[in-house]
Design an enzyme around this catalytic site. Structure first.
Site, PDB file in Angstrom:
ATOM      1  N   HIS A   1       0.828  -1.205   0.000  1.00  0.00           N
ATOM      2  CA  HIS A   1       0.000   0.000   0.000  1.00  0.00           C
ATOM      3  C   HIS A   1       0.865   1.258   0.000  1.00  0.00           C
ATOM      4  CE1 HIS A   1      -4.149  -1.580   1.050  1.00  0.00           C
ATOM      5  NE2 HIS A   1      -3.403  -2.661   1.071  1.00  0.00           N
TER       6      HIS A   1
ATOM      7  N   ASP B   1      -4.728   6.452   2.107  1.00  0.00           N
ATOM      8  CA  ASP B   1      -5.054   5.099   1.665  1.00  0.00           C
ATOM      9  C   ASP B   1      -6.499   4.733   2.006  1.00  0.00           C
ATOM     10  OD1 ASP B   1      -3.446   2.363   0.900  1.00  0.00           O
ATOM     11  OD2 ASP B   1      -5.075   1.939   2.284  1.00  0.00           O
TER      12      ASP B   1
END
Length: 462
Positions: free
Chosen positions: A20, A119
């Site tokens: 990520h 995110d």
């Protein structure tokens, strides 16, 4: 310094897991190069991930290092989801949300920001952005489809009927293509939440995380139109009808020729173009001995040359004598621990990639023009596999997949032999075509470059 202070200031909040954080940091580098000042939130153990970004853009990027929030259900010192067992994952998301208050205090102490970029596992930054009176953009390290599916589940609170088994099909009527997935293919985190196997407070926090994303100003996705055009043509209800900027592949192009090392390079050089099957299931999926044995049997029976990166710290137990027989036949090599995956995929001898269909691995294969043998394990991997196998047709199914599901060695051997042979001709050709489109997407005039410039323009207008 005066010039940097005049730039739009964006607060970047990665989710601390390599798969990520790294693509978001790659995006941050592109934004910094286009006149945007960034503050990137990190914790002490994750701070080294920022080093390349800080070195490349010292005037426009600064870190905000905060202690990782303590949580009674997490082991002390756990700061990265890479080291997080599946049973801890939802708790990890919940714990990270406690960063909201120190970030808010920092922003209010003479550090005004124009926007928040975070995110999709950091949905708690949506109310943070609202308190600061600025828009928030959701960064997705997955594709558009892989992002829409979990948001759809949490948005609709989809349940499996009490009398249904794991083969129960879940439909996604708001996503193009009349999608459906078996219950066993649905994210384990969602299944744990909806079936009540998760702490109630943690489960509600995870659900709210996804619902907050739908309130954002838009999504920035590490994907490209050639791969997911049908999901970019019009706003999706399961992404809150929000705009999606498709800016991938985000990994910068680098010269990987020196990363293989002498022994690995020499071994690959001994094979003809496209002859070798590269096998790797990422850094987190650890095969059970039974699954590893079935795969080893298939590799031997198919007689295809292979390079198997076992990962997982190199601790995987393989059948007795397997490595010795492969080495003696000069047909197979096992790499324990980390392997230079991008360099391997770009070597001319590598013709197929057996993969768990993690999104970063899939994009690396797409960029290299290597077709895939899809063996999804968990998370968004079943969604990605469907996209690669059924829609773009740059992959073929190696296994129905699932953690611990043991395939038939003979059937898997037949799939391998067919793919390397004439049966894989179509997928190989399509993979080469998609690689050319992926390369063009990030160049001047390409779809991803255009979306990136539009994103930058949107931020500057703030």
């Amino acid at each position: 310094m005066e010039k940097a202070q005049s730039m739009p200031h964006v607060l970047v909040v990665p989710f601390p897991a390599q798969g990520h954080a790294l693509p978001l940091l790659d995006l941050a580098a592109l934004l910094a190069a286009r006149g945007i000042r960034l503050t990137v939130v990190t914790t002490p153990a994750n701070a080294p991930l920022l080093s390349p970004l800080l070195a490349a853009h010292p005037a426009s990027v600064q870190p905000l290092v905060l202690p990782f929030p303590a949580h009674p259900s997490l082991p002390a010192g756990l700061e990265n989801a890479k080291n997080c067992p599946p049973s801890y994952f939802a708790i990890f998301i919940h714990a990270l949300a406690a960063l909201r208050h120190p970030i808010l205090a920092w922003a209010r102490s003479n550090h005004p920001v124009a926007a928040v970029l975070s995110d999709f596992f950091c949905g708690w930054t949506q109310p943070l952005a609202a308190e600061l009176g600025v828009p928030r953009l959701v960064f997705s390290p997955s594709g558009v489809l892989g992002t829409a599916v979990p948001h759809s589940l949490f948005r609709r609170s989809v349940k499996r009927p009490p009398d249904a088994d794991d083969g129960y099909c879940v439909a996604f009527p708001s996503i193009p293509g009349e999608l459906s997935y078996q219950w066993r293919e649905i994210s384990g985190t969602y299944r744990s939440y909806i079936e009540g196997r998760m702490d109630a407070q943690v489960g509600e926090a995870v659900r709210q995380n996804f619902l907050w994303n739908l309130e954002s100003s838009g999504f920035v996705s590490n994907t490209l139109r050639a791969l997911e055009g049908r999901y970019l043509d019009s706003p999706l209800e399961d992404l809150g009808f929000k705009r999606v900027w498709a800016v991938g592949p985000l990994a910068p192009e680098t010269d990987t020729s020196g990363e293989l090392g002498g022994g690995l390079a020499a071994w690959l050089d001994g094979f003809s173009e496209g002859a070798v099957v590269y096998v790797c299931f990422g850094s987190q999926a650890v095969l059970t001995p039974a699954v590893a044995a079935a795969l080893a049997e298939a590799l031997e029976r198919s007689a295809v040359p292979f390079l198997w990166a076992v990962g997982g710290g190199g601790s995987l137990v393989l059948p007795e004598g397997f490595e010795a027989r492969a080495a003696a036949a000069r047909r197979g090599m096992v790499v324990r621990g980390w392997a230079p995956q991008v360099a391997i995929l770009r070597h001319a001898a590598v013709g197929w990639f057996m993969t768990h269909c993690g999104w970063n691995s899939a994009l690396e294969a797409v960029a290299a023009g290597v077709p895939m043998l899809a063996w999804p394990m968990a998370a968004d991997q079943f969604v990605n596999a469907r996209l690669l196998v059924d829609e773009t047709r740059v992959a073929v199914r190696a296994s129905a997949g699932g953690i611990g599901v043991v395939p038939d060695g003979g059937e898997l051997a037949a799939v391998l032999a067919d793919a390397v042979g004439e049966g894989g001709t179509g997928a190989r050709a399509l993979a080469k075509e998609l690689a050319a489109e992926a390369a063009g997407a990030t160049k001047e005039g390409g779809s991803s470059r255009e979306d990136l410039e539009l994103l930058v323009e949107w931020i500057h207008k703030l």
